[in-house]
Structure formats: C-alpha cells, structure tokens
Design an enzyme around this catalytic site. Structure first.
Site, PDB file in Angstrom:
ATOM      1  N   GLU A 246       5.808 -31.478  15.805  1.00 60.71           N
ATOM      2  CA  GLU A 246       5.450 -31.245  17.211  1.00 60.71           C
ATOM      3  C   GLU A 246       6.641 -30.654  17.967  1.00 60.71           C
ATOM      4  O   GLU A 246       7.770 -31.073  17.726  1.00 60.71           O
ATOM      5  CB  GLU A 246       5.064 -32.572  17.894  1.00 60.71           C
ATOM      6  CG  GLU A 246       3.821 -33.191  17.317  1.00 60.71           C
ATOM      7  CD  GLU A 246       3.502 -34.559  17.940  1.00 60.71           C
ATOM      8  OE1 GLU A 246       4.104 -34.920  18.972  1.00 60.71           O
ATOM      9  OE2 GLU A 246       2.646 -35.266  17.379  1.00 60.71           O
TER      10      GLU A 246
ATOM     11  N   ARG B  62       0.855 -40.636  13.480  1.00 54.32           N
ATOM     12  CA  ARG B  62       1.905 -39.617  13.418  1.00 54.32           C
ATOM     13  C   ARG B  62       1.443 -38.502  12.491  1.00 54.32           C
ATOM     14  O   ARG B  62       0.773 -38.758  11.470  1.00 54.32           O
ATOM     15  CB  ARG B  62       3.210 -40.205  12.860  1.00 54.32           C
ATOM     16  CG  ARG B  62       3.988 -41.067  13.842  1.00 54.32           C
ATOM     17  CD  ARG B  62       4.555 -40.263  14.997  1.00 54.32           C
ATOM     18  NE  ARG B  62       5.393 -41.040  15.889  1.00 54.32           N
ATOM     19  CZ  ARG B  62       5.004 -41.569  17.055  1.00 54.32           C
ATOM     20  NH1 ARG B  62       3.756 -41.398  17.457  1.00 54.32           N
ATOM     21  NH2 ARG B  62       5.852 -42.231  17.818  1.00 54.32           N
TER      22      ARG B  62
ATOM     23  N   HIS C  32      -0.646 -34.959  21.765  1.00 58.47           N
ATOM     24  CA  HIS C  32       0.013 -36.280  21.740  1.00 58.47           C
ATOM     25  C   HIS C  32      -0.164 -37.017  23.079  1.00 58.47           C
ATOM     26  O   HIS C  32       0.807 -37.338  23.763  1.00 58.47           O
ATOM     27  CB  HIS C  32       1.505 -36.109  21.408  1.00 58.47           C
ATOM     28  CG  HIS C  32       2.122 -37.375  20.846  1.00 58.47           C
ATOM     29  ND1 HIS C  32       3.129 -37.369  19.902  1.00 58.47           N
ATOM     30  CD2 HIS C  32       1.887 -38.683  21.103  1.00 58.47           C
ATOM     31  CE1 HIS C  32       3.486 -38.597  19.619  1.00 58.47           C
ATOM     32  NE2 HIS C  32       2.741 -39.429  20.336  1.00 58.47           N
TER      33      HIS C  32
HETATM   34  C1  DGY Z   1       4.851 -43.911  20.783  1.00 63.58           C
HETATM   35  O1  DGY Z   1       5.100 -44.768  21.630  1.00 63.58           O
HETATM   36  O2  DGY Z   1       5.245 -44.016  19.629  1.00 63.58           O
HETATM   37  C2  DGY Z   1       4.081 -42.725  21.260  1.00 63.58           C
HETATM   38  O3  DGY Z   1       3.510 -42.030  20.207  1.00 63.58           O
HETATM   39  C3  DGY Z   1       4.978 -41.817  22.066  1.00 63.58           C
HETATM   40  O4  DGY Z   1       6.000 -41.324  21.250  1.00 63.58           O
END
Ligand code: DGY
Length: 321
Positions: free
Chosen positions: A269, A240, A287
């Site tokens: 984001e 993240r 992402h």
């Molecule tokens: C997750 O599953 O956490 C991916 O990053 C998509 O948000």
C-alpha cells in the site's frame, strides 16, 4: 513547571488527539502529514522520549538500531504490529504499545460491507449509474448471491473475527473458523472449529481473512489454497495484504474459480497490484477498516494513555514488548 516529555507524532491525527498530545507533551507534530521515510523519522526523533507512529512508518531492525539513545517507547496508532521489529525493539529496551479493542467494531463493519458489496456486485452497479449506462431494471441484471444460509469461513477468530461472526449471524450465515487455538464454547457461539486452515477452506463459500500478518500467514491465500475453496467462493480481506498472493487471487477471479472478492488492504500500500483496477468482480477500498472518527479518536487516546503510563513509570495497558 515540570519539563514535558518530548514525543514525535509521525502523522496528522484527528484534532482531539492532536490537542491532547500537544497539551500533554512537548509534541513534534506533522501537521502537513508528510509521509516520513526511515531517515526522516530518525532525524525528527532526535531528543525524543517516545514516538507515536502509524503503520505507515516502518521500524525494521536497522532503523531501530539507529533511533536516538534516549528514546524509551514506540506507541503505534494501530493494532497491527508488522511494521515494527518487536524482537529488535526488545533487545534495544524499547517499550512498544498498540491499540487493541477499539477498532474491532469498525473493522468488522467494513468486513460485512465487503462481503455484501462483493456478493451483490456493488461496484458494477455503482459504475453503471456513474457512467450513465443504466438502461433500466431487468430481471437478470447484475445478479449476485445471497449471504444467508451460506458458510462463512473466518481465518483468525480473535476479537475482530468474533465481531465479524456476530454480524454475519445476523445475515443467517453459518460460521466456521480456524484459529491457532480452539475457542471456549462461550466465545465460539456455535461456530464450527476446523483444526487446519485447509479444512476450513474446503467448506468456505465465503472466506474472511482476519488473521494478523506474521511469517506464518504470509501469502496464506496462494494458488494451492484457493484451489481448495468451493467453486464460486467469495473472499474478503480486512487484515493485511501480505496474507494474499495477488497474482493467484486475480487468476482465480478471472477464471471464475472465485465469484468475487472484497479487499480493504493490499500488499505494498498504497501501490496496489494494478491488476485489481480492471477486474469487475473485486470491490476495493483504501484501508478504511478503522476509519471512523470515533475509532480513530479512541486509537489516539489509547496511544496517549499508554505514553502517559510510561512517563509516569507505570506499565502501559497495551504493552506488547
Ligand atoms: C491497524 O490498526 O492495524 C489498522 O489496520 C491501521 O493500520
């Protein structure tokens, strides 16, 4: 005919998932895939039994407090949970489920893509060709660095971290890690455990961030910790954006303290820190960690499995609250 449970599906999901949701529930779909803010979610959730959401919808305590009274569950189409205040959900008596395991391989694949792309200057090479700026092969053009025989430090040795380690061993990398708890030998597979994240940083010629976003990991990679990395280290993040101090990372990429970075996730984001756009030594993706059809189908089916269990009065397999 039995009345079907009413489920708000906040985003357009892959066709097979949408078809299953439409067949199993009285599904309120978002075919236009509009990004819903908290007020939209609350309005659309009126009369719903559950919400099938994504990490793009935020559920802080004040939003959870305003959700309709009859709502029983939030099934998130993600493994990450930072968009939901779990404590508030618990207090409210809401069940929350996520989608672990099924995105492990695709996210680990993207981590390796970032490691390779950052180390081998993929962005600069691609841009050279697209801009018709390649004057031909030269012995010193776009020299990168090998992954082989280098130390890869993995922060967070959960399922994804271990899948990254498995792949990186195929490139002859030496695996080091830090995790809240040391893994048993069978899971460690010879990886070197470091009791503190700081000790891990000191040896990490490559660093992969694979820990969840929590108050404890927020801005983990700050100026002080970047300073601990070996000079010329390469950092990748598929976890993240919140784990990284963007200003500090960019400063280190400009000064040469870090050779390169590969980023698939960003704070705020989709409004990424603009500084990344003009840096040659950062390889950036929007992402894409779990973005394969197989994985996204599997994530959607997991959400439905969890909801089916809840509506059948059973404990859902991926219950987190
Ligand atoms: C997750 O599953 O956490 C991916 O990053 C998509 O948000």
């Amino acid at each position: 005919m039995a009345v079907k449970p009413v489920v708000l599906v906040t985003r357009k999901l892959p066709d097979a998932v949408m078809a299953r949701a439409a067949a199993s529930y009285d599904a309120r779909l978002n075919e236009a895939d509009e990004q819903l803010g908290p007020d939209d979610v609350i309005a659309r959730a009126q009369g719903c039994d559950a919400i099938l959401c994504c990490s793009t919808e935020k559920f802080p305590a004040d939003v959870i407090a305003r959700l309709p009274g009859g709502l029983r569950a939030i099934a998130t189409f993600s493994v990450g949970l930072e968009h939901i205040d779990l404590e508030a959900a618990k207090v409210r008596g809401l069940i929350v489920t996520n989608t672990p395991e099924v995105l492990t391989d695709s996210t680990a694949d993207i981590t390796l893509l970032l490691l390779l792309a950052a180390a081998r200057r993929a962005y600069e090479g691609e841009r050279m060709l697209r801009q018709d700026a390649w004057s031909g092969w030269t012995p010193t053009q776009l020299l990168g660095v090998h992954l082989g025989a280098k130390r890869l430090g993995i922060l967070g040795m959960g399922r994804i971290g271990r899948a990254v380690a498995r792949r990186a061993r195929g490139f002859d990398m030496e695996i080091h890690y830090h995790n809240r708890n040391r893994l048993e030998a069978g899971l460690e597979q010879g990886a070197v455990y470091h009791e503190s994240a700081e000790d891990l940083l000191k040896v990490s010629q490559f660093l992969a961030l694979n820990a969840p976003a929590t108050p404890a990991t927020e801005r983990f990679l700050n100026r002080a910790r970047i300073a601990l990395l070996p000079d010329g280290a390469i950092v990748v993040n598929t976890a993240r954006g919140a784990l990284v101090d963007d200003e500090a990372l960019q400063e280190a990429l400009k000064s040469g303290k870090l050779a390169a970075a590969g980023l698939d996730v960003f704070e705020g984001e989709p409004n990424i820190h603009a500084g990344y756009r003009s840096l040659d030594n950062v390889f950036i993706l929007p992402h894409l960690g779990s973005a394969t059809l197989e994985t996204r189908n599997a994530m959607g089916f997991k959400c439905c499995d969890n909801l089916d269990a809840i509506f059948a009065g059973k404990d859902p397999p991926d219950r987190v609250v």
